[in-house]
Design an enzyme around this catalytic site. Structure first.
Site, PDB file in Angstrom:
ATOM      1  N   HIS A  37       0.808  -1.224   0.000  1.00 22.16           N
ATOM      2  CA  HIS A  37       0.000   0.000   0.000  1.00 22.16           C
ATOM      3  C   HIS A  37       0.842   1.276   0.000  1.00 22.16           C
ATOM      4  CE1 HIS A  37      -3.775   1.867  -0.608  1.00 22.16           C
ATOM      5  NE2 HIS A  37      -3.298   2.836   0.120  1.00 22.16           N
ATOM      6  N   TYR A  46       1.480   5.044  -2.798  1.00 23.99           N
ATOM      7  CA  TYR A  46       1.737   6.473  -2.555  1.00 23.99           C
ATOM      8  C   TYR A  46       3.138   6.868  -3.013  1.00 23.99           C
ATOM      9  CZ  TYR A  46      -2.724   6.050  -0.401  1.00 23.99           C
ATOM     10  OH  TYR A  46      -4.045   5.773  -0.211  1.00 23.99           O
ATOM     11  N   HIS A  97     -10.453   0.077 -10.638  1.00 25.94           N
ATOM     12  CA  HIS A  97     -10.014   1.122  -9.697  1.00 25.94           C
ATOM     13  C   HIS A  97      -8.593   1.584 -10.007  1.00 25.94           C
ATOM     14  CE1 HIS A  97      -8.561   2.969  -5.989  1.00 25.94           C
ATOM     15  NE2 HIS A  97      -7.731   1.956  -5.802  1.00 25.94           N
ATOM     16  N   PHE A  98      -7.686   0.612 -10.154  1.00 27.30           N
ATOM     17  CA  PHE A  98      -6.298   1.097 -10.190  1.00 27.30           C
ATOM     18  C   PHE A  98      -5.858   1.638 -11.546  1.00 27.30           C
ATOM     19  CE2 PHE A  98      -5.127  -3.613 -10.288  1.00 27.30           C
ATOM     20  CZ  PHE A  98      -4.489  -3.618 -11.518  1.00 27.30           C
ATOM     21  N   HIS A  99      -6.645   1.395 -12.601  1.00 28.08           N
ATOM     22  CA  HIS A  99      -6.267   2.077 -13.841  1.00 28.08           C
ATOM     23  C   HIS A  99      -6.651   3.561 -13.787  1.00 28.08           C
ATOM     24  CE1 HIS A  99      -5.360  -1.936 -15.318  1.00 28.08           C
ATOM     25  NE2 HIS A  99      -4.637  -1.328 -16.241  1.00 28.08           N
ATOM     26  N   ARG A 130     -10.842 -11.006 -11.508  1.00 26.20           N
ATOM     27  CA  ARG A 130      -9.663 -10.339 -12.041  1.00 26.20           C
ATOM     28  C   ARG A 130      -8.566 -11.367 -12.263  1.00 26.20           C
ATOM     29  NH1 ARG A 130      -6.165  -7.471  -7.207  1.00 26.20           N
ATOM     30  NH2 ARG A 130      -4.869  -6.952  -8.988  1.00 26.20           N
ATOM     31  N   ARG A 131      -7.603 -11.032 -13.056  1.00 25.82           N
ATOM     32  CA  ARG A 131      -6.398 -11.786 -13.383  1.00 25.82           C
ATOM     33  C   ARG A 131      -6.509 -13.305 -13.237  1.00 25.82           C
ATOM     34  NH1 ARG A 131      -1.889  -9.585  -9.116  1.00 25.82           N
ATOM     35  NH2 ARG A 131      -2.804 -10.265  -7.209  1.00 25.82           N
TER      36      ARG A 131
HETATM   37 FE1  HAS Z   1      -6.146   1.804  -4.185  1.00 24.73          FE
HETATM   38  C1  HAS Z   1      -6.456  -1.638  -4.430  1.00 24.73           C
HETATM   39  C2  HAS Z   1      -8.163   1.816  -1.439  1.00 24.73           C
HETATM   40  C3  HAS Z   1      -5.668   5.219  -3.811  1.00 24.73           C
HETATM   41  C4  HAS Z   1      -3.607   1.698  -6.503  1.00 24.73           C
HETATM   42  N1  HAS Z   1      -5.226   0.338  -5.275  1.00 24.73           N
HETATM   43  C5  HAS Z   1      -5.522  -1.019  -5.245  1.00 24.73           C
HETATM   44  C6  HAS Z   1      -4.671  -1.699  -6.174  1.00 24.73           C
HETATM   45  C7  HAS Z   1      -3.845  -0.753  -6.740  1.00 24.73           C
HETATM   46  C8  HAS Z   1      -4.210   0.517  -6.161  1.00 24.73           C
HETATM   47  C9  HAS Z   1      -2.733  -1.000  -7.751  1.00 24.73           C
HETATM   48  O1  HAS Z   1      -9.222  -0.210   0.571  1.00 24.73           O
HETATM   49  C10 HAS Z   1      -4.717  -3.194  -6.502  1.00 24.73           C
HETATM   50  C11 HAS Z   1      -3.753  -3.982  -5.681  1.00 24.73           C
HETATM   51  C12 HAS Z   1      -3.806  -5.429  -6.081  1.00 24.73           C
HETATM   52  O2  HAS Z   1      -3.187  -5.767  -7.094  1.00 24.73           O
HETATM   53  O3  HAS Z   1      -4.493  -6.199  -5.419  1.00 24.73           O
HETATM   54  N2  HAS Z   1      -6.842   3.245  -2.905  1.00 24.73           N
HETATM   55  C13 HAS Z   1      -7.683   3.043  -1.864  1.00 24.73           C
HETATM   56  C14 HAS Z   1      -7.977   4.324  -1.224  1.00 24.73           C
HETATM   57  C15 HAS Z   1      -7.269   5.272  -1.899  1.00 24.73           C
HETATM   58  C16 HAS Z   1      -6.542   4.590  -2.936  1.00 24.73           C
HETATM   59  C17 HAS Z   1      -8.883   4.557  -0.060  1.00 24.73           C
HETATM   60  N3  HAS Z   1      -4.905   3.196  -4.997  1.00 24.73           N
HETATM   61  C18 HAS Z   1      -4.852   4.531  -4.687  1.00 24.73           C
HETATM   62  C19 HAS Z   1      -3.800   5.168  -5.445  1.00 24.73           C
HETATM   63  C20 HAS Z   1      -3.211   4.171  -6.196  1.00 24.73           C
HETATM   64  C21 HAS Z   1      -3.916   2.942  -5.912  1.00 24.73           C
HETATM   65  C22 HAS Z   1      -3.451   6.622  -5.348  1.00 24.73           C
HETATM   66  C23 HAS Z   1      -2.070   4.226  -7.148  1.00 24.73           C
HETATM   67  C24 HAS Z   1      -1.384   5.293  -7.428  1.00 24.73           C
HETATM   68  N4  HAS Z   1      -7.130   0.381  -3.151  1.00 24.73           N
HETATM   69  C25 HAS Z   1      -7.860   0.580  -2.017  1.00 24.73           C
HETATM   70  C26 HAS Z   1      -8.300  -0.719  -1.483  1.00 24.73           C
HETATM   71  C27 HAS Z   1      -7.810  -1.703  -2.339  1.00 24.73           C
HETATM   72  C28 HAS Z   1      -7.090  -0.990  -3.372  1.00 24.73           C
HETATM   73  C29 HAS Z   1      -9.090  -0.993  -0.272  1.00 24.73           C
HETATM   74  C30 HAS Z   1      -7.991  -3.233  -2.191  1.00 24.73           C
HETATM   75  C31 HAS Z   1      -9.110  -3.727  -3.044  1.00 24.73           C
HETATM   76  C32 HAS Z   1      -9.178  -5.243  -2.987  1.00 24.73           C
HETATM   77  O4  HAS Z   1     -10.107  -5.754  -2.354  1.00 24.73           O
HETATM   78  O5  HAS Z   1      -8.319  -5.911  -3.564  1.00 24.73           O
HETATM   79  C33 HAS Z   1      -7.239   6.767  -1.563  1.00 24.73           C
HETATM   80  O6  HAS Z   1      -5.907   7.196  -1.410  1.00 24.73           O
HETATM   81  C34 HAS Z   1      -7.955   7.568  -2.603  1.00 24.73           C
HETATM   82  C35 HAS Z   1      -8.090   9.018  -2.187  1.00 24.73           C
HETATM   83  C36 HAS Z   1      -8.348   9.876  -3.383  1.00 24.73           C
HETATM   84  C37 HAS Z   1      -9.232  10.854  -3.459  1.00 24.73           C
HETATM   85  C38 HAS Z   1      -9.403  11.587  -4.760  1.00 24.73           C
HETATM   86  C39 HAS Z   1      -8.916  13.030  -4.700  1.00 24.73           C
HETATM   87  C40 HAS Z   1      -9.028  13.639  -6.032  1.00 24.73           C
HETATM   88  C41 HAS Z   1      -8.119  14.468  -6.604  1.00 24.73           C
HETATM   89  C42 HAS Z   1      -8.363  14.948  -7.997  1.00 24.73           C
HETATM   90  C43 HAS Z   1      -8.651  16.438  -8.049  1.00 24.73           C
HETATM   91  C44 HAS Z   1      -9.128  16.797  -9.394  1.00 24.73           C
HETATM   92  C45 HAS Z   1      -9.084  18.050  -9.921  1.00 24.73           C
HETATM   93  C46 HAS Z   1      -9.522  18.241 -11.320  1.00 24.73           C
HETATM   94  C47 HAS Z   1      -8.608  19.220  -9.168  1.00 24.73           C
HETATM   95  C48 HAS Z   1     -10.087  11.215  -2.320  1.00 24.73           C
HETATM   96  C49 HAS Z   1      -6.892  14.943  -5.893  1.00 24.73           C
HETATM   97  C50 HAS Z   1     -10.963  18.589 -11.443  1.00 24.73           C
HETATM   98  C51 HAS Z   1     -11.789  17.376 -11.564  1.00 24.73           C
HETATM   99  C52 HAS Z   1     -13.082  17.338 -11.964  1.00 24.73           C
HETATM  100  C53 HAS Z   1     -13.809  16.009 -11.939  1.00 24.73           C
HETATM  101  C54 HAS Z   1     -13.828  18.497 -12.420  1.00 24.73           C
END
Ligand code: HAS
Length: 562
Positions: free
Chosen positions: A222, A226, A379-381, A442-443
């Site tokens: 995890h 980040y 999710h992760f793409h 998946r996979r």
């Molecule tokens: Fe995740 C599984 C939870 C963030 C990558 N994640 C994965 C896997 C990958 C991955 C590769 O809780 C698969 C692993 C595997 O092979 O099994 N993830 C989260 C949570 C966050 C999160 C709570 N993940 C990421 C990031 C990744 C990433 C970043 C890669 C860089 N993830 C999970 C969980 C799993 C998981 C479980 C396990 C699932 C399972 O059962 O296998 C948080 O950090 C997300 C917080 C993000 C936000 C979004 C903020 C938005 C922003 C954009 C601003 C946009 C602007 C433009 C200003 C709250 C900053 C304007 C936009 C408009 C729409 C107008």
């Protein structure tokens, strides 16, 4: 003076190699992504266009795109930030040794994968077993990245002494946070690989404790995400406001966000193991709470970036509560620096989806619906394949062009690359996500399904959504064909200026001077305390779980149809 110039030149050459080497490999990694979608949708009957079977191709895709490309980029970017913002050159010999080890490690691991001896996917947890060269290669890659980081520390310290009254540049705070997270992530990985997997794969021990290995992997896995995200955040905080024509809304927000990632990146890994035995529910619950905590710095980033973009849009004549969004430079095709904007904004839009799906994953109960289904790649793409990938390829192109004194070729085509990618990823991810809810796994090679007990109509719908990924994957691949075309033509174009390093750097609207975000030490101490609390007892429990010992297993493709 001459000596200093020579050292800098050699160092710039190293940065170039560290940018170009993984881009070359990326061609293979991306190609195998495309083959995956074609195969899963039944468009082709075999994945073996390059002699690779399903699990082999998937391992190559994950390892190259998610581990090799990102690690090389983070190191090269870090070197460049140190040189540009601190005006200091890391120890040359150490830096070349670091680069050499990373290249050697990658070649060894690639050999193991390509020869069919390491089809263990990028998570490589047992009982899947790889050839020892795969684990040794991964170890060298990590050690190489550590050496690079260790060589920056004395430079940072001496800069601090010489500039006691100045704030550390935000980009430097960002890159040190990135590598502190990396160090915390890779220590448990080092234990898993050196003490457990290498002796097991060499045949020195007959079995390995599967639960301990999985837990150590996610202790690494995890914070790893980040480690991917933070270099992108450096670009969003330091460069995006400038290339959109505005200012960063708050300097404090940036520093606080980076510090939050130091303390909260690691103690959340059990949210990948909600369905694993041998770990008590109370610890899974504790990691869930902290996972919701780690979303807060990203929500703050959402707010700060929107405020910065609003300032930029209003400086360009934008008005109204929402109408100002139309005044941002979406279609800027200059070849100076503003062309970065389409890449950054497309990544951020994708991340808005990735954030929402991440929070769904983090919820203990909802996770049981989507775990191990195609929802997870959906999710992760939109995370690693969104803001991370787009900002990394954009910055690689930007840095290579600057270092070689070239101008970006085909700027109009370059402008469309990120939008095409964004539409492709959204199509792919929506298809995979909905299909996952219907139970598409998946996979797993064809022939395995969670849907056998479902009525035909749901099975049909699941496959229909899943097949949308072919369209998405096609658009993503086309976007990459354009990207590589721009990249190669730029690389081969005539030199237009003296090669140099440069980063667009935003001014700040609120330039607060708040002391508790100026010093890494207290944040590192809190991080260690939290890790001990969150992982101490769960690790003790899984170490006791010796009945989860297993011999090695190699996945076979194609699997027999049930
Ligand atoms: Fe995740 C599984 C939870 C963030 C990558 N994640 C994965 C896997 C990958 C991955 C590769 O809780 C698969 C692993 C595997 O092979 O099994 N993830 C989260 C949570 C966050 C999160 C709570 N993940 C990421 C990031 C990744 C990433 C970043 C890669 C860089 N993830 C999970 C969980 C799993 C998981 C479980 C396990 C699932 C399972 O059962 O296998 C948080 O950090 C997300 C917080 C993000 C936000 C979004 C903020 C938005 C922003 C954009 C601003 C946009 C602007 C433009 C200003 C709250 C900053 C304007 C936009 C408009 C729409 C107008």
């Amino acid at each position: 003076m001459m000596e200093k110039m020579k050292i800098e030149k050699s160092f710039r050459r190293l940065i170039l190699i560290e940018l170009l080497f993984p881009i070359l490999l990326l061609v293979l990694g991306i190609y195998h992504g495309f083959i995956q979608v074609l195969y899963r949708a039944g468009v082709i009957q075999s994945t073996s266009f390059l002699g690779l079977d399903y699990y082999q191709g998937l391992t190559l895709h994950g390892v190259v795109n998610a581990i090799v490309f990102t690690t090389f980029f983070a190191v090269a970017f870090g070197h460049a930030l140190i040189l540009f913002y601190l005006k200091k050159t890391p120890h040359l010999l150490f830096s070349w040794i670091s680069g050499g080890l990373m290249v050697l490690g990658t070649l060894l691991a690639s050999y193991a994968i390509l020869s069919g001896k390491a089809s263990v996917l990028y998570t490589f947890y047992p009982p899947l077993k790889a050839h020892p060269l795969f684990y040794i290669g991964a170890t060298l890659l990590v050690i190489g990245s550590w050496i690079a980081f260790f060589a920056w520390i004395p430079l940072y310290r001496s800069w601090r002494k010489e500039n006691a009254n100045q704030k550390t540049p935000l980009a430097i705070v960002g890159i040190f946070s990135t590598f502190l997270v990396w160090l915390m992530a890779t220590l448990p990985l080092a234990y898993e690989v050196l003490v457990m997997l290498i002796p097991w794969s060499l045949g020195f021990v007959p079995t390995v404790n599967v639960m301990l290995a999985r837990t150590l992997f996610w202790f690494f896995g995890h914070p790893l995400v980040y480690f991917w995200l933070l270099p992108a955040y450096i670009m969003f905080y330091v460069m995006l406001p400038k290339v959109s024509g505005g200012k960063l809304y708050s300097d404090f927000a940036g520093r606080f966000v980076f510090m939050c990632f130091i303390i909260l990146s690691a103690p959340v890994g059990l949210h990948h193991q909600f369905t694993d035995p041998a770990i008590r529910s109370s610890w899974k619950w504790f990691h869930t709470v902290l996972t919701f905590g780690i979303a807060i710095p990203s929500f703050m980033t959402f707010f700060t970036l929107c405020a910065s973009l609003e300032y930029a849009a209003k400086s360009r004549g934008g008005t109204g509560l929402l109408r100002w969004w139309t005044k941002l430079p979406y279609f800027n095709k200059d070849n100076h620096e503003q062309w970065l904007f389409p890449y950054f904004i497309s990544g951020l839009i994708l991340f808005s989806f990735g954030g929402i799906t991440g929070l769904i994953n983090a919820s203990y109960t909802m996770n049981s619906v989507i775990h191990n289904t195609s929802w997870v790649p959906g999710h992760f793409h939109t995370t690693v394949g969104g803001p991370v990938f787009l900002s990394f390829i954009a910055m690689s192109l930007f840095m290579v062009a600057r270092l070689l004194g070239k101008e970006i070729q085909f700027p109009k085509l370059n402008m469309w690359v990120p939008y095409l990618w964004m539409v492709g990823v959204l199509t792919f991810s929506i298809g995979m996500s909905v299909a996952g809810i219907y139970g598409v796994p998946r996979r797993t090679n064809l022939g395995i399904s969670y849907m056998t007990s479902q009525p035909d109509i749901f099975r049909g719908l699941g496959m229909l959504w899943s097949n949308m990924s072919v369209l998405g994957g096609g658009l993503m691949s086309l976007s990459m064909v354009f990207f590589f075309f721009v990249f190669i033509t730029t690389l081969c174009s005539k030199k237009k200026m003296e090669g140099h390093l440069y980063f667009p750097t935003s001014e700040t609207y609120y330039d607060e001077n708040i002391s508790f975000v100026q010093n890494f030490k207290p944040w590192i101490i809190i991080a260690i305390v939290l890790i001990v609390i969150a992982y101490g007892l769960p690790l003790y429990d899984v170490i006791q779980a010796t009945f989860y010992g297993s011999a090695g297993f190699t996945p076979q493709s194609p699997l027999p149809t049930p």
